[in-house]
Design a protein around this motif. Structure first.
Motif, mmCIF file in Angstrom:
data_model
loop_
_atom_site.group_PDB
_atom_site.id
_atom_site.type_symbol
_atom_site.label_atom_id
_atom_site.label_comp_id
_atom_site.label_asym_id
_atom_site.label_seq_id
_atom_site.Cartn_x
_atom_site.Cartn_y
_atom_site.Cartn_z
ATOM 1 N N UNK A 1 -3.748 -12.188 -7.182
ATOM 2 C CA UNK A 1 -2.419 -11.564 -7.119
ATOM 3 C C UNK A 1 -1.486 -12.358 -6.205
ATOM 4 N N UNK A 2 -0.705 -13.212 -6.829
ATOM 5 C CA UNK A 2 0.303 -13.990 -6.100
ATOM 6 C C UNK A 2 1.665 -13.658 -6.703
ATOM 7 N N UNK A 3 2.604 -13.283 -5.849
ATOM 8 C CA UNK A 3 3.945 -12.874 -6.256
ATOM 9 C C UNK A 3 3.875 -11.682 -7.208
ATOM 10 N N UNK A 4 2.909 -10.833 -6.958
ATOM 11 C CA UNK A 4 2.797 -9.591 -7.723
ATOM 12 C C UNK A 4 1.925 -8.618 -6.943
ATOM 13 N N UNK A 5 2.122 -7.340 -7.205
ATOM 14 C CA UNK A 5 1.276 -6.291 -6.630
ATOM 15 C C UNK A 5 0.950 -5.328 -7.757
ATOM 16 N N UNK A 6 -0.322 -5.230 -8.138
ATOM 17 C CA UNK A 6 -0.656 -4.335 -9.245
ATOM 18 C C UNK A 6 -0.702 -2.882 -8.767
ATOM 19 N N UNK A 7 -0.887 -1.979 -9.696
ATOM 20 C CA UNK A 7 -0.829 -0.548 -9.385
ATOM 21 C C UNK A 7 -1.901 -0.136 -8.378
ATOM 22 N N UNK A 8 -3.098 -0.670 -8.531
ATOM 23 C CA UNK A 8 -4.181 -0.296 -7.632
ATOM 24 C C UNK A 8 -3.893 -0.734 -6.204
ATOM 25 N N UNK A 9 -3.399 -1.959 -6.032
ATOM 26 C CA UNK A 9 -3.086 -2.449 -4.692
ATOM 27 C C UNK A 9 -1.922 -1.670 -4.093
ATOM 28 N N UNK A 10 -0.906 -1.391 -4.901
ATOM 29 C CA UNK A 10 0.246 -0.616 -4.428
ATOM 30 C C UNK A 10 -0.218 0.769 -3.943
ATOM 31 N N UNK A 11 -1.063 1.421 -4.731
ATOM 32 C CA UNK A 11 -1.576 2.740 -4.350
ATOM 33 C C UNK A 11 -2.313 2.688 -3.021
ATOM 34 N N UNK A 12 -3.130 1.678 -2.861
ATOM 35 C CA UNK A 12 -3.979 1.606 -1.672
ATOM 36 C C UNK A 12 -3.182 1.233 -0.424
ATOM 37 N N UNK A 13 -2.186 0.364 -0.582
ATOM 38 C CA UNK A 13 -1.354 0.007 0.567
ATOM 39 C C UNK A 13 -0.544 1.212 1.048
ATOM 40 N N UNK A 14 -0.015 1.983 0.089
ATOM 41 C CA UNK A 14 0.713 3.195 0.482
ATOM 42 C C UNK A 14 -0.216 4.165 1.216
ATOM 43 N N UNK A 15 -1.431 4.291 0.736
ATOM 44 C CA UNK A 15 -2.390 5.190 1.380
ATOM 45 C C UNK A 15 -2.705 4.731 2.805
ATOM 46 N N UNK A 16 -2.751 3.424 3.006
ATOM 47 C CA UNK A 16 -3.000 2.898 4.357
ATOM 48 C C UNK A 16 -1.869 3.301 5.294
ATOM 49 N N UNK A 17 -0.626 3.165 4.822
ATOM 50 C CA UNK A 17 0.517 3.558 5.652
ATOM 51 C C UNK A 17 0.480 5.056 5.925
ATOM 52 N N UNK A 18 0.136 5.826 4.910
ATOM 53 C CA UNK A 18 0.078 7.284 5.071
ATOM 54 C C UNK A 18 -0.936 7.675 6.146
ATOM 55 N N UNK A 19 -2.136 7.100 6.060
ATOM 56 C CA UNK A 19 -3.205 7.456 6.994
ATOM 57 C C UNK A 19 -2.879 7.026 8.421
ATOM 58 N N UNK A 20 -2.368 5.812 8.576
ATOM 59 C CA UNK A 20 -2.152 5.265 9.920
ATOM 60 C C UNK A 20 -0.855 5.757 10.543
ATOM 61 N N UNK A 21 0.181 6.010 9.713
ATOM 62 C CA UNK A 21 1.503 6.340 10.277
ATOM 63 C C UNK A 21 1.958 7.746 9.917
ATOM 64 N N UNK A 22 2.185 8.027 8.635
ATOM 65 C CA UNK A 22 2.837 9.289 8.255
ATOM 66 C C UNK A 22 2.003 10.505 8.631
#
Length: 293
Positions: free
Chosen positions: A18-39
């Motif tokens: 994945x270069x210059x792209x973010x697929x759905x699975x990665x997008x989902x997991x990155x958002x979850x990381x922000x949710x757990x650590x910050x929100x």
């Protein structure tokens, strides 16, 4: 751990790079990381005591996102409320943005968040995101507070170690080289190369205690205390000459008629970080006393 389908070869172990792209699975997991650590650290205000310390940090982050990232007036910034169904909630606004953003905007927001939260939170978020980026075969990792297109763990370790050394000029040059390399909107590979080489020169001057010292001067000081194998020394000097002399990469790549690439700038950052690590580690092993600056 490989799951059943991967062990049986039904599903590939590694997905497409994945270069210059973010697929759905990665997008989902990155958002979850922000949710757990910050929100998830946010709580509604108590009628007696107001917001707890963690909630105050999150509120401050939201203010900076609206003011400096979205560049919107603060009086339109809603409360957080962890409710993904309502755009009247800051959480809902951010979530909608994140899941519709371009690949580079996702990394922009992650960078911005890491740069505007406490160091401990930032370290946790960086580690969490890096594990996901590796797992999803993304071409990027987070170094310090920036997303960089470097995937080899050895390269990452070399840069991280060099950034931690106790010498301000070296740190300044390497941080600037990393910043110029990782700018997704307007990367400056030529000046990134200059900063990487300047970091090596600053390290040599630090070891030799001479503002005009070169790599040769630093190696002489190391050799006087026991030294390194002649063949290794010759190799280092040859590579340094390649980066420094009039016919070398330094002048070729920083010349206005040339157009250095990401590969050129990345190579120089990794190689120069390796130089710095070697020089300082070898000096420490030999008990060479270096004046603190």
């Amino acid at each position: 751990m490989k799951l059943f389908s991967q062990r049986k070869g039904i599903k590939p172990i590694k997905k497409e790079f994945q270069r210059e792209t973010v697929d759905e699975e990665l997008r989902n997991r990155l958002w979850s990381a922000i949710k757990v650590i910050v929100w998830d650290k946010w709580r509604p205000a108590n009628i007696y005591d107001g917001y707890n310390p963690s909630s105050q940090v999150v509120n401050g982050l939201l203010d900076r996102i609206w003011l400096n990232y979205y560049k919107l007036p603060l009086d339109v910034r809603p409360m957080l409320f962890v409710d993904n169904s309502s755009e009247r909630s800051a959480y809902g606004v951010l979530r909608k943005y994140f899941f519709s953003a371009e690949w580079n905007e996702i990394y922009d927001l992650i960078e911005f968040i890491i740069q505007n939260i406490p160091n401990q939170w930032g370290e946790e978020l960086r580690a969490f995101c890096n594990s996901l980026l590796e797992d999803e075969n993304a071409a990027y990792r987070i170094l310090e507070q920036e997303v960089v297109e470097i995937t080899d763990e050895t390269e990452i370790k070399a840069i991280e170690d060099a950034l931690q050394i106790n010498n301000q000029p070296v740190q300044i040059h390497l941080n600037r080289a990393l910043e110029l390399l990782s700018d997704r909107k307007k990367p400056d590979y030529r000046n990134s190369i200059k900063e990487s080489i300047s970091a090596v020169e600053a390290c040599c001057q630090y070891i030799a205690d001479d503002p005009k010292a070169t790599l040769g001067d630093a190696l002489k000081k190391i050799n006087s205390a026991s030294g390194i194998h002649p063949a290794l020394e010759k190799g280092f000097l040859a590579i340094y000459g390649y980066t420094s002399d009039s016919g070398g990469i330094r002048h070729a790549l920083v010349d206005e008629d040339q157009s250095p690439s990401f590969a050129d700038a990345k190579f120089m950052l990794v190689a120069c970080s390796g130089f710095v690590n070697f020089l300082l580690t070898k000096s420490a092993e030999l008990g060479i006393k270096i004046k603190k600056k």
